[in-house]
Write a protein that holds these residues in place. Structure first.
Motif, PDB file in Angstrom:
ATOM      1  N   UNK A 106      47.924  10.277 -33.364  1.00  0.00           N
ATOM      2  CA  UNK A 106      47.683  11.471 -34.177  1.00  0.00           C
ATOM      3  C   UNK A 106      48.990  12.239 -34.330  1.00  0.00           C
ATOM      4  N   UNK A 107      49.875  11.760 -35.229  1.00  0.00           N
ATOM      5  CA  UNK A 107      51.184  12.417 -35.353  1.00  0.00           C
ATOM      6  C   UNK A 107      51.077  13.900 -35.693  1.00  0.00           C
ATOM      7  N   UNK A 108      50.005  14.301 -36.379  1.00  0.00           N
ATOM      8  CA  UNK A 108      49.953  15.742 -36.684  1.00  0.00           C
ATOM      9  C   UNK A 108      48.946  16.472 -35.794  1.00  0.00           C
ATOM     10  N   UNK A 109      48.710  15.943 -34.609  1.00  0.00           N
ATOM     11  CA  UNK A 109      47.847  16.652 -33.660  1.00  0.00           C
ATOM     12  C   UNK A 109      46.534  15.926 -33.448  1.00  0.00           C
ATOM     13  N   UNK A 110      46.080  15.855 -32.191  1.00  0.00           N
ATOM     14  CA  UNK A 110      44.851  15.114 -31.852  1.00  0.00           C
ATOM     15  C   UNK A 110      43.652  16.010 -32.112  1.00  0.00           C
TER      16      UNK A 110
ATOM     17  N   UNK B 204      55.152  24.675 -41.126  1.00  0.00           N
ATOM     18  CA  UNK B 204      54.834  23.474 -40.366  1.00  0.00           C
ATOM     19  C   UNK B 204      55.719  23.387 -39.133  1.00  0.00           C
ATOM     20  N   UNK B 205      57.012  23.556 -39.312  1.00  0.00           N
ATOM     21  CA  UNK B 205      57.961  23.450 -38.200  1.00  0.00           C
ATOM     22  C   UNK B 205      59.148  24.352 -38.492  1.00  0.00           C
TER      23      UNK B 205
ATOM     24  N   UNK C 151      45.631  -1.241 -34.591  1.00  0.00           N
ATOM     25  CA  UNK C 151      46.081   0.096 -34.202  1.00  0.00           C
ATOM     26  C   UNK C 151      46.216   0.924 -35.479  1.00  0.00           C
ATOM     27  N   UNK C 152      46.068   2.223 -35.311  1.00  0.00           N
ATOM     28  CA  UNK C 152      45.955   3.144 -36.453  1.00  0.00           C
ATOM     29  C   UNK C 152      46.762   4.393 -36.203  1.00  0.00           C
ATOM     30  N   UNK C 153      47.117   5.027 -37.305  1.00  0.00           N
ATOM     31  CA  UNK C 153      47.686   6.368 -37.239  1.00  0.00           C
ATOM     32  C   UNK C 153      46.771   7.271 -38.069  1.00  0.00           C
ATOM     33  N   UNK C 154      46.424   8.402 -37.537  1.00  0.00           N
ATOM     34  CA  UNK C 154      45.512   9.301 -38.267  1.00  0.00           C
ATOM     35  C   UNK C 154      46.259  10.449 -38.921  1.00  0.00           C
TER      36      UNK C 154
ATOM     37  N   UNK D 129      57.531   9.852 -35.618  1.00  0.00           N
ATOM     38  CA  UNK D 129      58.399  10.336 -36.696  1.00  0.00           C
ATOM     39  C   UNK D 129      57.476  10.815 -37.809  1.00  0.00           C
ATOM     40  N   UNK D 130      57.325  12.135 -37.931  1.00  0.00           N
ATOM     41  CA  UNK D 130      56.226  12.684 -38.722  1.00  0.00           C
ATOM     42  C   UNK D 130      56.593  13.001 -40.166  1.00  0.00           C
ATOM     43  N   UNK D 131      57.887  12.923 -40.510  1.00  0.00           N
ATOM     44  CA  UNK D 131      58.212  13.199 -41.902  1.00  0.00           C
ATOM     45  C   UNK D 131      59.698  13.072 -42.177  1.00  0.00           C
ATOM     46  N   UNK D 132      59.989  12.986 -43.468  1.00  0.00           N
ATOM     47  CA  UNK D 132      61.361  12.816 -43.937  1.00  0.00           C
ATOM     48  C   UNK D 132      61.609  13.853 -45.021  1.00  0.00           C
ATOM     49  N   UNK D 133      62.746  14.520 -44.941  1.00  0.00           N
ATOM     50  CA  UNK D 133      63.141  15.459 -45.997  1.00  0.00           C
ATOM     51  C   UNK D 133      64.493  15.030 -46.539  1.00  0.00           C
TER      52      UNK D 133
END
Ligand code: XIL
Length: 657
Positions: A595-599, A139-140, A346-349, A278-282
């Motif tokens: 679209x935090x994980x890409x449009x 992923x990153x 408003x939304x996040x996808x 902020x797309x994720x937490x580990x």
């Protein structure tokens, strides 16, 4: 056979917007929740049970570091990291790659290199070989780790890379990384960069700004977040959003907090939840005993693998259920409170969650028109499958969204539903008859029934609601199509809605006692002289807690893209008042969605809201709405039936309750 016991079971169903694990809850806002993993612990049953239950992302704790991967020059050892990546992939968990260029855990053969060109070759080869090996699976990547100095300088720290290659080594590493795997996000990762005013934070910020200005490839910044008890710094959310404003994603990459205070954990998670990029937490390990700071008990599970109080505060901060005992009273009150919907959304996808799975007899191009209920611990999704040869129906089920893509697709034409034109399903449990209904279009409005939603072969052969197309539809349909049948009931009556792709929404009515028979009195419930403004895919829901109904209708915007308009009414047959009903203030459209994980799509098209229950009242929560929808690659073109529709999930981001 799974048959819901009583009509009341439906109202007592768990709130489908709340998940009970960290990964599933994070996924509902399109984020991941991960942990550092040690290959040597995968055989520990307690460890792997928690790992696979709670987390939808992993970071190898040490196995991808230089001293493991290339302990000797040119000899690559991917074994331990492969073990982690293999396990993660088979459990639908995403992988962060950690780390390619770092002054620590670096073999002495590298740190003793004395000339720039040798080191440059060695660094590029290490990046390229490692990233090639994991190409498409990461992923990153933390391309460069901890390159900045502590203290007040705001400069890079000394290291063999800095000393021989100069300030440009970070940029060189990122360029080599982009060339090696263009599909991986490339991150800079560091600690003590959470407090906005710190010189180190400012130094990293200037570097990222400079990279973005000059086009050096960087996609994300990792904030390790190895915190002490008084944390996070008050400015942490500001730091995250200031970095995000540069055009990078931000992630919390190695979270642990001395003594695991519940408030510190909740505030850290909230800072991330409040920043859409902020797309994720580990977290940096599972149990306290797994931690590199074991003496400080900094993690979410105790040595026995039990959830600590910090676990509950994290789950709550992610939007999930806190411990049942502690909150059942408050959630009962909020469920009965009449929360009205806001007038702007408003939304996040999420990214793509489900794609077609063609088989030897089903050559599928698009997965469309999802209907979804959460029942008996699972999501049950029904959808249309489209191809050049027409439409059919498919069923899949899974326990959380991270598993949606690996679920088996059961084609319903194998059972009594049979082959031929069947599309746009809607599923609900009709409590008065203790029976599941699947409503769909066949040219008429049709339905099948089943006593067990999880049995794809249990559906009856199609039957029609109408003997033929009602007159009023025949008179108004023009060149349109009769599509998207939708049933909703109140305590006395059931209503059947449909669209004509020609600016009309129709409604017929029967009594609860007569359902599924007796639909008459077909009327035009809504109309628009611009057919594209009131096109198709209508949904009607009861909003939980008040006497409010929500109507959504799919429109085609001035840009040619699909979006939803919305109205409310005090009863199903009442008159509809615009809520968020224009292109400028849409209900759900690409322009009010992040679209935090890409449009991946510009269309927000035909789908369904996640319901609070699963019965014929189609009750939805009034807060944190979630909409499962179809979208497609914006570049796709060609025949409508072969467009590559995929399914994703919107989560409302502007709830105030
Ligand atoms: C730590 C590991 O957790 C330990 O097992 C190892 O002995 C040392 O490294 N910053 C990082 C991580 O980027 O790689 C470090 O992990 C913790 C600090």
């Amino acid at each position: 056979m799974a048959v819901p016991g009583t009509a009341n079971a439906a109202t007592a169903a768990p709130d489908t917007t709340r998940a009970t694990t960290l990964g599933a809850q994070a996924a509902q806002s399109g984020r991941y929740f991960g942990t550092a993993v040690a290959a040597g612990k995968l055989g520990d049953a307690t460890y792997s049970t928690i790992l696979n239950r709670e987390f939808n992302a992993v970071t190898p704790e040490n196995e991808m570091k230089w001293d493991t991967i290339e302990r000797f020059r040119g000899s690559f050892n991917f074994g331990p990291a492969d073990q982690i990546v293999g396990q993660a992939t088979s459990h639908g968990q995403r992988v962060r790659g950690h780390t390619l260029v770092w002054h620590s855990q670096l073999p002495s053969w590298v740190s003793s290199i004395a000339d720039a060109s040798t080191l440059r070759g060695v660094m590029n080869n290490h990046i390229t070989t490692t990233m090639n090996h994991y190409k498409g699976k990461i992923l990153a990547w933390d391309v460069v780790n901890e390159a900045f100095a502590d203290g007040g300088s705001g400069q890079h720290r000394p290291s063999v890379f800095q000393n021989l290659l100069g300030n440009g080594f970070i940029e060189e590493a990122f360029r080599a990384a982009r060339a090696a795997d263009p599909s991986a996000k490339l991150c800079y990762n560091d600690y003590n960069i959470e407090n906005w005013s710190d010189a180190k934070t400012q130094g990293v910020y200037r570097m990222v700004r400079d990279f973005k200005t000059r086009g050096v490839p960087i996609d994300c910044v990792g904030f390790q977040a190895h915190f002490g008890t008084s944390s996070p710094p008050a400015s942490f959310q500001t730091t995250l959003s200031n970095f995000a404003a540069l055009g990078v994603d931000v992630q919390i990459t190695e979270l642990d907090i001395a003594q695991a205070p519940t408030t510190a954990y909740a505030n850290t998670v909230r800072a991330c939840m409040n920043v859409s990029r902020c797309t994720g937490i580990t977290v940096w390990g599972i149990r306290d005993s797994d931690s590199w700071r074991a003496g400080e008990n900094p993690l979410l599970f105790d040595r026995g693998g039990n959830k600590k109080p910090a676990y509950q505060s994290v789950l709550t901060a992610l939007g999930g259920t806190a411990a049942k005992s502690a909150t059942s009273a408050t959630s009962a009150t909020s469920a009965t409170k009449a929360d009205a919907l806001p007038s702007a959304f408003s939304w996040s996808s999420s990214g793509v969650l489900m794609s077609p799975k063609p088989d030897s007899t089903h050559n599928i191009a698009g997965l469309k028109d999802p209907s979804v209920v959460h029942y008996n611990g699972k999501y049950h999704v029904f959808a249309s499958v489209a191809s050049s040869s027409g439409y059919g129906l498919v069923y899949l089920s899974f326990t959380d969204w991270s598993q949606a893509n690996s679920a088996t697709h059961h084609y319903l034409d194998r059972g009594a539903i049979g082959t031929g034109y069947r599309a746009a399903p809607q599923v609900f449990y009709f409590a008065p008859q203790k029976t599941w209904y699947l409503v769909y279009q066949t040219g008429n409005a049709s339905y099948s029934t089943n006593t067990d939603i999880s049995n794809p072969n249990g559906w009856s052969a199609p039957r029609n609601f109408y003997s033929s197309m009602p007159d009023i539809i025949r008179q108004n349909i023009g060149n349109g199509y009769w599509v998207d049948m939708w049933v909703i009931c109140d305590s006395a009556d059931c209503y059947l809605f449909s669209s004509d792709d020609n600016g009309h929404l129709y409604r017929s009515q029967t009594t609860l006692a007569q359902f599924p028979n007796g639909f008459t009195n077909t009327v035009i419930a809504a109309r628009d002289s611009n057919k594209y403004a009131l096109f198709e895919a209508s949904n009607v829901y009861q909003v939980q807690g008040g006497n409010q109904y929500l109507l959504m209708v799919e429109a085609i915007g001035s840009d040619g893209r699909r979006y939803f308009r919305s109205w409310t009414a005090a009863s199903i047959a009442g008159s509809w008042t615009p809520l968020a009903a224009s292109e400028g203030n849409p209900f759900a459209r690409a322009n009010n969605t992040t679209f935090p994980s890409g449009a991946w799509t510009k269309d927000i098209s035909h789908g369904e809201m996640l319901r609070a229950g699963y019965d014929q009242t189609l009750t939805i929560p009034s807060c944190r709405l979630q909409y499962l929808y179809q979208g497609k690659d914006p570049a796709a073109s060609g025949d409508y039936n072969t467009l590559p529709w995929r399914l994703g999930l919107l989560t409302q981001t502007n709830s105030t309750c």
